[in-house]
Every structure is written in C-alpha cells, then in structure tokens.
Enzyme design. Structure first.
Site, PDB file in Angstrom:
ATOM      1  N   ALA A 180       0.797  -0.859  -0.063  1.00  0.00           N
ATOM      2  CA  ALA A 180      -0.483  -0.145   0.046  1.00  0.00           C
ATOM      3  C   ALA A 180       1.399   0.742  -0.026  1.00  0.00           C
ATOM      4  O   ALA A 180       2.028   1.139   0.444  1.00  0.00           O
ATOM      5  CB  ALA A 180      -0.798   0.079   1.223  1.00  0.00           C
ATOM      6  N   PRO A 181       0.274   2.366  -1.087  1.00  0.00           N
ATOM      7  CA  PRO A 181      -1.144   2.193  -1.389  1.00  0.00           C
ATOM      8  C   PRO A 181      -1.035   1.561  -3.146  1.00  0.00           C
ATOM      9  O   PRO A 181      -2.231   1.447  -3.370  1.00  0.00           O
ATOM     10  CB  PRO A 181      -0.570   3.944  -1.592  1.00  0.00           C
ATOM     11  CG  PRO A 181       0.504   4.384  -1.381  1.00  0.00           C
ATOM     12  CD  PRO A 181       0.926   3.717  -0.594  1.00  0.00           C
ATOM     13  N   GLY A 182       0.393   1.829  -3.592  1.00  0.00           N
ATOM     14  CA  GLY A 182       0.491   0.865  -4.549  1.00  0.00           C
ATOM     15  C   GLY A 182       1.289   0.510  -5.619  1.00  0.00           C
ATOM     16  O   GLY A 182       1.188   0.040  -6.985  1.00  0.00           O
ATOM     17  N   GLY A 183       2.373   1.899  -5.355  1.00  0.00           N
ATOM     18  CA  GLY A 183       3.024   1.925  -6.376  1.00  0.00           C
ATOM     19  C   GLY A 183       3.354   0.938  -7.240  1.00  0.00           C
ATOM     20  O   GLY A 183       3.782   0.580  -8.464  1.00  0.00           O
ATOM     21  N   ASP A 199      -0.606  -6.400   2.233  1.00  0.00           N
ATOM     22  CA  ASP A 199       0.025  -5.141   3.501  1.00  0.00           C
ATOM     23  C   ASP A 199      -1.308  -4.949   4.398  1.00  0.00           C
ATOM     24  O   ASP A 199      -2.196  -5.187   4.697  1.00  0.00           O
ATOM     25  CB  ASP A 199      -0.314  -3.379   2.551  1.00  0.00           C
ATOM     26  CG  ASP A 199      -0.024  -2.499   3.337  1.00  0.00           C
ATOM     27  OD1 ASP A 199       1.811  -1.760   2.778  1.00  0.00           O
ATOM     28  OD2 ASP A 199       0.087  -2.133   4.588  1.00  0.00           O
ATOM     29  N   ASP A 219      -0.487  -9.716   8.178  1.00  0.00           N
ATOM     30  CA  ASP A 219       0.661  -9.447   8.094  1.00  0.00           C
ATOM     31  C   ASP A 219       1.683  -9.970   6.975  1.00  0.00           C
ATOM     32  O   ASP A 219       1.675 -11.874   6.866  1.00  0.00           O
ATOM     33  CB  ASP A 219       0.420 -10.019   9.136  1.00  0.00           C
ATOM     34  CG  ASP A 219       2.401  -9.925   9.482  1.00  0.00           C
ATOM     35  OD1 ASP A 219       3.116  -9.563   8.250  1.00  0.00           O
ATOM     36  OD2 ASP A 219       3.125 -11.122  10.592  1.00  0.00           O
ATOM     37  N   ASP A 237       8.139  -3.624   0.274  1.00  0.00           N
ATOM     38  CA  ASP A 237       9.151  -2.525   0.456  1.00  0.00           C
ATOM     39  C   ASP A 237       8.227  -2.507   1.949  1.00  0.00           C
ATOM     40  O   ASP A 237       8.022  -1.119   2.208  1.00  0.00           O
ATOM     41  CB  ASP A 237       8.106  -1.709  -0.481  1.00  0.00           C
ATOM     42  CG  ASP A 237       9.015  -0.196  -0.091  1.00  0.00           C
ATOM     43  OD1 ASP A 237      10.356  -0.303   0.240  1.00  0.00           O
ATOM     44  OD2 ASP A 237       8.361   0.764  -0.506  1.00  0.00           O
ATOM     45  N   LYS A 266      14.841  -1.430   4.677  1.00  0.00           N
ATOM     46  CA  LYS A 266      14.389  -0.085   5.912  1.00  0.00           C
ATOM     47  C   LYS A 266      15.948  -0.108   7.633  1.00  0.00           C
ATOM     48  O   LYS A 266      15.113  -0.816   8.090  1.00  0.00           O
ATOM     49  CB  LYS A 266      12.675   0.069   6.375  1.00  0.00           C
ATOM     50  CG  LYS A 266      12.290   0.222   5.087  1.00  0.00           C
ATOM     51  CD  LYS A 266      11.437   1.176   4.775  1.00  0.00           C
ATOM     52  CE  LYS A 266      10.691   0.905   3.448  1.00  0.00           C
ATOM     53  NZ  LYS A 266      10.412   1.809   2.405  1.00  0.00           N
TER      54      LYS A 266
HETATM   55  C1  LIG Z   1       6.868   2.694   2.282  1.00  0.00           C
HETATM   56  S1  LIG Z   1       5.403   1.902   2.153  1.00  0.00           S
HETATM   57  C2  LIG Z   1       4.576   0.933   0.964  1.00  0.00           C
HETATM   58  C3  LIG Z   1       4.762   1.663  -0.596  1.00  0.00           C
HETATM   59  C4  LIG Z   1       4.688   1.159  -1.044  1.00  0.00           C
HETATM   60  N1  LIG Z   1       5.420  -0.115  -1.718  1.00  0.00           N
HETATM   61  C5  LIG Z   1       3.900   1.726  -2.788  1.00  0.00           C
HETATM   62  O1  LIG Z   1       4.844   1.835  -4.027  1.00  0.00           O
HETATM   63  O2  LIG Z   1       3.165   2.314  -2.142  1.00  0.00           O
HETATM   64  C6  LIG Z   1       5.141   0.354   3.369  1.00  0.00           C
HETATM   65  C7  LIG Z   1       3.903  -0.519   3.509  1.00  0.00           C
HETATM   66  O3  LIG Z   1       4.223  -1.648   4.567  1.00  0.00           O
HETATM   67  C8  LIG Z   1       3.457  -1.799   5.511  1.00  0.00           C
HETATM   68  N2  LIG Z   1       3.532  -2.640   6.207  1.00  0.00           N
HETATM   69  C9  LIG Z   1       4.341  -3.206   7.695  1.00  0.00           C
HETATM   70  N3  LIG Z   1       4.181  -4.130   8.082  1.00  0.00           N
HETATM   71  C10 LIG Z   1       4.053  -4.845   7.325  1.00  0.00           C
HETATM   72  C11 LIG Z   1       3.255  -6.423   8.048  1.00  0.00           C
HETATM   73  N4  LIG Z   1       4.340  -6.626   8.543  1.00  0.00           N
HETATM   74  N5  LIG Z   1       3.113  -6.850   6.371  1.00  0.00           N
HETATM   75  C12 LIG Z   1       2.428  -6.164   5.666  1.00  0.00           C
HETATM   76  N6  LIG Z   1       2.080  -4.315   5.405  1.00  0.00           N
HETATM   77  C13 LIG Z   1       2.773  -4.405   6.270  1.00  0.00           C
HETATM   78  C14 LIG Z   1       2.839  -0.421   5.297  1.00  0.00           C
HETATM   79  O4  LIG Z   1       1.247  -0.547   6.159  1.00  0.00           O
HETATM   80  C15 LIG Z   1       3.130   0.179   4.788  1.00  0.00           C
HETATM   81  O5  LIG Z   1       1.490   0.600   3.455  1.00  0.00           O
END
Ligand SMILES: C[S@@+](CC[C@H](N)C(=O)[O-])C[C@H]1O[C@@H](n2cnc3c(N)ncnc32)[C@H](O)[C@@H]1O
Length: 311
Positions: A180-183, A199, A219, A237, A266
């Site tokens: 999310a958000p989906g890039g 996500d 998760d 990501d 990260k």
């Molecule tokens: C940097 S954002 C991702 C951006 C995405 N790659 C994009 O291109 O739009 C990180 C995401 O990791 C998600 N997140 C954090 N811990 C998570 C988990 N254990 N399982 C799934 N998603 C998780 C957050 O909700 C957030 O949306």
C-alpha cells in the site's frame, strides 16, 4: 609526473549518507567532499552512489589542457565538485555534454564508460575513466507518471529492475509485500505480471482494481513459501526491522521457491544496521546496494541473470 595511477579506489557517498560511509571506511587516504579514497583492494561497502574503479592523478596547467587530457582518455566525464567549483565547471564546459534528460522506463543503459573527476588543487585532478555506476555520479531520473501510481516509490523498483537488466514477463507471478498504497503493484501489473499485493493497510482502490491484481490484508511475513508456492518475483517494501525482513527472505531463499527477489531494507531511526546488511549481502547470488532513488534504506537484489549494473 603528468599522469599516475593511484592504486586505490574512490568511494562516492550515497546522497545524504556520508556519515554511514565514513563508518564503513574508517581508514582512508583522503577525503574530498563526499569522496573517500582508500588504497588497496576494493572494499565491499553499502552507502555509495558510485565507486571510482581506476583513479588517476593528472597534472595540468590550464583549463583547456585539463579538458584535453580527459577527452584524450574517453568521452564521458562527470565533474564532482569538492573544491575549486568554478574551475571544475569550466573544465566540464569544455567536455562533451552528458545525457541528463529524464528517460522513460525501461530504457537501454548505455554501455559506454562513465568517468568522473574532481580537482585537488589548481593544477591537479583526481579522475577515474571507469566507475561502478553507468550514470554521471550515479544520478539519473525517470520520466515520471504523475497520474498512474499512487506514490513515487515505484521509481526505486524501476531502478532495481533497470540495473539487473530484467523485467517481469506477462503472466509472471509476483508477491508484493507492504504494497500500500500501490506504487510497486502498479509498476508490476503495468508490466503484465499477476500480483498478489499484501499490506496491513488498504491499497488505493483503483490499483486494487487493476487487471491481474489480487489484494490481501494482513501481515506479509505470515505468507510463507510452504503455503504460497512458487513465485517469479518476491518483492518487499515493508517498513520493519531489517532482521524481521531477513528472517522472511532467508526462508524464501532456503525454499528455492522465489525465482527473483527485490526488497527494501529500511533502516530504523538514524542507525545503520550493518551486521544485518552484511548477512543479506552474504546470501549467495545476491547484492545489496543503495539506489539513487533510495532514502535511508538499502536494496537487496537476488535476480536470475542480474547484469550487476551499478555495483
Ligand atoms: C513504504 S510503504 C510501501 C509503499 C509501496 N511499496 C508503494 O509503492 O506504494 C510500507 C508499507 O508497509 C506496510 N507494512 C508494515 N508492516 C507490514 C507487515 N508486517 N505486513 C504487511 N504490510 C506491512 C505499511 O502498512 C505500509 O503500507
């Protein structure tokens, strides 16, 4: 001496992360702005945007002579202004222009050598005809899509794909973790992959509705190879501790069920988890790099047939 090989490598710090590179290379011969010169064999470090592979010391008596000496070696030279900025700019003006316009994804990365130079004093420069990164000082931009993707994060995935020389083929199966958000999902689905996007948060509805996209809320690290089966692309990501991502990636690698893996590692706060980054880098067939489009994060790449550009 007019020209002399240095017997060293020069490491140009990733934008904004000189402090991490100084920590990685505590013993150095020189520090010129963001450029660290270290003699001896090449060191495996993470926080670079470019490594100068064959640095030379070149003496010159005028701007014209400096430009001529560089041009006699090859065509492409990126100036790295560390001191004497005006003089370095005058030399650069006398050299052939570099390709700097934003390019659409994917594009063919030029295989002509990209050099770099910096002035040490009025009549002495440090210059390397070959560098690890094919772009001037590691910098380049994509032509951006301001309407399709819901975030700009897709640019780092595009960069990773570009450097490996591999893009997903239509119908290939992709797991996008932390989508999310989906890039990233937008980028993969746009290339024809069929994407399972997971996500804890919702994807933007128009991305979730794209052809070939399936979404799941929860998760991502609960999705394991034993239950999901083979994927062509395993992407993450997710914002999490590097060690949590490592444990998940190691399970997928051990299973042999993920053909290609690209993940963002990260860093938390201002710290750099060097030990975990090194464990990622030790996974056979992989590399860990700081991409031009990365922030305080590194990119783990384990892609079949990776061309290894940018390393
Ligand atoms: C940097 S954002 C991702 C951006 C995405 N790659 C994009 O291109 O739009 C990180 C995401 O990791 C998600 N997140 C954090 N811990 C998570 C988990 N254990 N399982 C799934 N998603 C998780 C957050 O909700 C957030 O949306």
């Amino acid at each position: 001496m007019s020209e002399r090989a240095l017997g060293a490598y020069c490491y140009h710090a990733a934008r904004g992360f000189l402090d991490h590179l100084l920590e990685e290379l505590p013993e150095r011969d020189r520090l010129d702005g963001e450029l660290l010169t270290v003699s001896g064999p090449r060191q495996r470090v993470f926080w670079t945007r470019n490594v100068w592979l064959s640095p030379l010391l070149i003496e010159f008596s005028s701007v014209r002579e400096a430009a001529n000496k560089l041009r006699d070696i090859q065509r492409n030279w990126a100036p790295l202004p560390a001191r004497l900025h005006r003089r370095a700019a005058l030399i650069a003006e006398k050299l052939p222009p570099l390709p700097r316009r934003p390019r659409p994804f994917p594009f063919a990365v030029p295989d002509t050598p990209m050099g770099a130079f910096t002035l040490l004093d009025e009549g002495l420069m440090l210059a390397s005809p070959s560098c690890s990164n094919p772009f001037p000082n590691g910098e380049f931009d994509f032509e951006e899509d301001h309407e399709g993707p819901p975030s700009r994060a897709y640019r780092k995935l595009w960069e990773a794909l570009l450097l490996t020389g591999k893009v997903p083929r239509p119908g290939e199966r992709c797991l996008d973790a932390g989508a999310a958000p989906g890039g990233w999902t937008w980028a993969m689905a746009g290339l024809g992959a069929s994407v399972l996007a997971i996500d804890r948060a919702e994807l933007e509805p128009r991305i979730a509705a794209m052809s070939g996209v399936e979404t799941m809320k929860g998760d991502a690290f609960a999705l394991l190879p034993e239950t999901l089966g083979a994927v062509d692309w395993l992407l993450s990501d997710v914002i999490c501790y590097p060690s949590a991502l490592l444990a998940w990636v190691e399970r997928w690698v051990a299973s042999g069920l993920a053909k290609n893996i690209i993940c963002t590692i990260k860093m938390q706060g201002a710290d750099f988890d060097r030990a975990t980054a090194a464990r990622f880098a030790a996974i056979p067939g992989s590399r860990v790099v700081h991409l031009w489009h990365n922030r305080h994060e590194l990119c783990f790449i384990r892609v079949e047939g990776d061309r290894g550009l940018g390393s």
